[in-house]
Design an enzyme around this catalytic site. Sequence first.
Site, PDB file in Angstrom:
ATOM      1  N   HIS A 204       0.821  -1.211   0.000  1.00 16.13           N
ATOM      2  CA  HIS A 204       0.000   0.000   0.000  1.00 16.13           C
ATOM      3  C   HIS A 204       0.844   1.244   0.000  1.00 16.13           C
ATOM      4  CE1 HIS A 204      -3.458  -2.564   1.569  1.00 16.13           C
ATOM      5  NE2 HIS A 204      -3.663  -2.254   0.322  1.00 16.13           N
ATOM      6  N   ARG A 301      11.585  29.423   1.640  1.00 15.41           N
ATOM      7  CA  ARG A 301      11.886  29.299   3.069  1.00 15.41           C
ATOM      8  C   ARG A 301      13.405  29.336   3.237  1.00 15.41           C
ATOM      9  NH1 ARG A 301       7.286  25.348   2.601  1.00 15.41           N
ATOM     10  NH2 ARG A 301       5.906  25.646   4.372  1.00 15.41           N
ATOM     11  N   ARG A 337      11.145  34.737   2.013  1.00 15.20           N
ATOM     12  CA  ARG A 337      10.837  34.957   3.431  1.00 15.20           C
ATOM     13  C   ARG A 337      12.116  35.184   4.213  1.00 15.20           C
ATOM     14  NH1 ARG A 337       7.408  30.520   6.545  1.00 15.20           N
ATOM     15  NH2 ARG A 337       9.336  29.325   6.514  1.00 15.20           N
ATOM     16  N   ASN A 453      -0.228  26.716   7.762  1.00 15.80           N
ATOM     17  CA  ASN A 453       0.265  25.710   8.713  1.00 15.80           C
ATOM     18  C   ASN A 453       0.303  26.271  10.134  1.00 15.80           C
ATOM     19  OD1 ASN A 453       0.732  24.069   6.540  1.00 15.80           O
ATOM     20  ND2 ASN A 453       2.916  24.523   6.407  1.00 15.80           N
ATOM     21  N   ASP A 454       0.927  27.435  10.265  1.00 18.05           N
ATOM     22  CA  ASP A 454       1.025  28.007  11.602  1.00 18.05           C
ATOM     23  C   ASP A 454      -0.272  28.656  12.041  1.00 18.05           C
ATOM     24  OD1 ASP A 454       3.537  27.471  12.826  1.00 18.05           O
ATOM     25  OD2 ASP A 454       4.451  28.557  11.166  1.00 18.05           O
ATOM     26  N   ARG A 464       1.349  21.601  15.559  1.00 17.71           N
ATOM     27  CA  ARG A 464       1.263  21.055  14.205  1.00 17.71           C
ATOM     28  C   ARG A 464       2.068  19.773  14.029  1.00 17.71           C
ATOM     29  NH1 ARG A 464       4.393  25.651  10.577  1.00 17.71           N
ATOM     30  NH2 ARG A 464       5.079  23.973   9.220  1.00 17.71           N
ATOM     31  N   CYS A 501      -0.161  30.152   1.596  1.00 15.53           N
ATOM     32  CA  CYS A 501       0.800  29.057   1.440  1.00 15.53           C
ATOM     33  C   CYS A 501       0.567  28.059   2.580  1.00 15.53           C
ATOM     34  CB  CYS A 501       2.234  29.586   1.435  1.00 15.53           C
ATOM     35  SG  CYS A 501       2.629  30.651   2.827  1.00 15.53           S
TER      36      CYS A 501
END
Length: 545
Positions: A204, A301, A337, A453-454, A464, A501
């Site tokens: 799988h 990043r 960033r 995300n944050d 997270r 993002c």
Amino acid sequence: MTPINTETVFRGLALSGGISVGRVCLFNENRHSNLPAYKVAGDGVDRECARVARALKLVSERLERVRADVAQRIGQAEAEIFVAQRMILEDASLGAEVLRAIRERGCNAETAITSVLDFYEGQLQQVDDDYIKDRASDIGEVRRRLLDVLGNMRPSLQCGPESHCQRGHSRIVVAEELTPSLTLSLDPEHTIGFVTEHGGINSHAAILARALEIPAVSGVPHIHSLISCGTEVVVNGDTGEVIIRPSEETVRRLVGDRGRTTSGARAAAPVAGLRVMASISRAGDVAIAREMQAEGIGLYRTEFEFMAAGRVLTEDEQTDLYTQVATAMRGHPVYIRLLDVGGDKALQFLDIPHESNPCLGFRGARLLLGNPDLLRTQARALARASQTAELHVMYPMITGVEQFRKLRAAFAEATSDISGQNMRHGLMFEVPAACLEAERLFEIAEFGSIGSNDLIQYLFAVDRDNELVAHDYTAANPVFWEVLGRVAAAAHAKGRPISICGEAAGNPAHLEALMDAGIRQLSVTPRLIAKMRAAATQRGVPRPT
Ligand code: PEP
Ligand code: MG
């Protein structure tokens, strides 16, 4: 074993097509080799039975969450894998046999689970049929999941806290076995390849790797102990070759001028009314961004360049990297960033004092304000790179207007002697307080990017990275979309561009909600660009007016 110092080719089983070139992260599944084994009687028997019942319940809930996630992100057929695992788990006779082992043999939960599930796995392994053998690995995974819960363990990347560890970001993950949970837990947004010692073509995990279009090779004996984290390898998922420490010439032969990080993912042409940009972690990733026809770099990043180097990069080194990215994108917008260090991205060489709560500590904007030299060097490098092409500078983890002003002023002060600057300054919306202050922030910020995300982490006070609370970490909560809508409305009111993002931006299931929130610019991992465009074509994105 002797470490490998020169180009060495291993031949394994090609599981999932495409070629990736990158550095490795070693993944350490819990081996469960030193399981507790003790005898029980009386109340002890009931306690062990209750532990089994709790583990069965928790694993069942986890599998349901994984199934829902896979159904949304990958597809119904792939999600069925986890239905099958749940059926094994909930098989009444299997559960009864585990409890009988505890009652009759007086053994503990770990021993009972291991002996019963090992027996069934062994039976299937003996069948002379590759398909059935691969199904046996499902029983193995159910056993591992149960033992993880009983021992409160989480699988981890081996280099974990080391400063060079990128937690699988832009990395090829090397593990003993590719299990479905490993395949999914390793952030498919960033993992660029898998190499394993075991795992069949019908497993799988192999199916998932193919669905995620991540090149994968298995059947490479001892690979896990032969190389260390950070070693460069090529994974050729078409031929089954794994090349350790490839020469420049080998890389060129295999991937041409596409650079050292590439993949076999398919591209899709841009769609009117939706700008899909690429999120990258290394300058070399622009190759795949271009291959996927990204309409810009929506998030670079930069901290990962420092992590990879294992030190602070000089102004000249940074100028080179940022210029490379800006020029390679040929007129498309590039959002770079400022260093987002701290939290789960510690840079050991920065000597950040130990914090008991790093995600709420010296991180992002705070860390930059507390390290003027670090900020100064990066600001100057960005200003110099912008002499070649326009750059958007993103300020991470901004908590409010005053903090943004301070950082912006420090940036301006550090670059005041550099002529010909061509930069826009904006911020990441990752902290709820900044979202509430969005209108005021857009009076001084020239753009915004929602870091989903944050934002989810801080909005719902949920780590997270912590699997134990993963069920609370979700973009499905309407409150998240309400906040997004408000930030986007504030941007529109002030005439500022807004993008998103993070993981939520790259999930086709969220496209509708993103459109409803008024967001038309996304930044996603390069391999997801085509998927988002396909979803937009299907849905019919509103045309720009
Ligand atoms: C985010 O928080 O959504 C984001 C893109 O930043 P990172 O994942 O690097 O923290
Ligand atoms: Mg973030």
